[in-house]
Design an enzyme around this catalytic site. Structure first.
Site, short mmCIF file in Angstrom:
data_model
loop_
_atom_site.label_atom_id
_atom_site.label_comp_id
_atom_site.label_asym_id
_atom_site.label_seq_id
_atom_site.Cartn_x
_atom_site.Cartn_y
_atom_site.Cartn_z
N LYS A 111 1.61 -9.34 -0.04
CA LYS A 111 1.24 -8.48 -1.23
C LYS A 111 2.54 -7.47 -1.18
O LYS A 111 2.79 -7.00 -0.23
CB LYS A 111 0.15 -7.67 -1.20
CG LYS A 111 -0.28 -6.82 -2.21
CD LYS A 111 -0.76 -7.37 -3.52
CE LYS A 111 -0.90 -6.21 -4.51
NZ LYS A 111 -2.24 -5.58 -4.49
N CYS A 142 0.75 -1.12 -0.08
CA CYS A 142 -0.04 0.19 -0.05
C CYS A 142 0.69 1.29 0.06
O CYS A 142 1.59 1.37 0.84
CB CYS A 142 -0.99 0.03 1.24
SG CYS A 142 -1.82 1.47 1.18
#
Length: 228
Positions: free
Chosen positions: A139, A100
């Site tokens: 991720k 992110c």
């Protein structure tokens, strides 16, 4: 493809998207063929403080499985505690966000900021893996910025720490969501590890998915903004 001991069928997963990929959207995407879904980004600290919003973000239905709860944070012990708490919502696996780019996440040491500290990132993966009895995935992006493309190194560290699969968004944190995808680095991640690699970024349809597969050798693609 298997993520840990979990069989995943299909060719494209739904990427996590804060404020977008809620339960209704996830259920709809599974109905249209998504191989698995990932919940909205959830603060590990919020989970450990019994925050109601965090609990809502972790909640899933049987119609959106296989499902991953995605958590973020920068302290291994808190991430482990949050992962244990997330088990109460019965996810199929836990996904650790290291991609992110949002200032409120990366600015506090979580998300893509972890790419600047591969040792800490691996410590977080190890702590979470040791805390839960379901697969743990990660991720990440290709790197923090153009001078620090380290996804292959980080992926190897995550694999050694026990990660069951890696998703790579083909941009750096500095690039946010433009320009185009760095297929070469995703391919290097695939060569660097033995666990499944899921490629993410600019998959907008059949042709772009096919190109992502051929250019990177990935095991699956993950669809984000194009699914909106």
């Amino acid at each position: 493809m298997k993520i840990g001991n979990k069989e995943i069928n299909g060719f494209a997963a739904l990427a996590p998207m804060a404020g977008v990929a809620d339960r209704a959207m996830r259920e709809m995407c599974v109905r249209f063929g998504a191989a698995f879904t990932v919940g909205e980004l959830t603060s590990a600290r919020g989970i450990t403080l019994n925050d109601k919003k965090s609990a809502s973000l972790l909640t899933c239905s049987e119609r959106e499985r296989p499902f991953a709860s995605q958590i973020f944070g920068s302290v291994p012990e808190i991430m482990a505690e949050a992962a244990r708490a997330a088990l109460g919502f019965a996810p199929d696996f836990i996904d650790i966000n290291m991609g992110c780019p949002a200032p409120k996440v990366a600015g506090n040491g979580g998300g893509s900021a972890l790419m600047k500290d591969p040792v800490l990132a691996a410590d977080i993966v190890r702590a979470v893996v040791n805390a839960v009895d379901i697969p743990v995935t990660v991720k990440m992006r290709t790197g923090y910025d153009g001078d620090n493309i380290n996804a292959p190194e980080l992926a190897k560290r995550c694999e050694a720490a026990g990660a069951a699969a890696i998703t790579v968004h083909g941009r750096t944190r500095a690039q946010m969501y433009a320009p185009g995808i760095d297929y070469k680095t995703i391919a290097e991640v695939k060569k660097a590890v033995k666990i499944p690699v899921i490629a993410n970024g600019d998959v907008t349809g059949g042709k772009s998915a096919e190109y992502m597969y051929s250019a990177t050798g990935c095991d699956m693609v993950s669809v984000g903004r194009a699914a909106e």
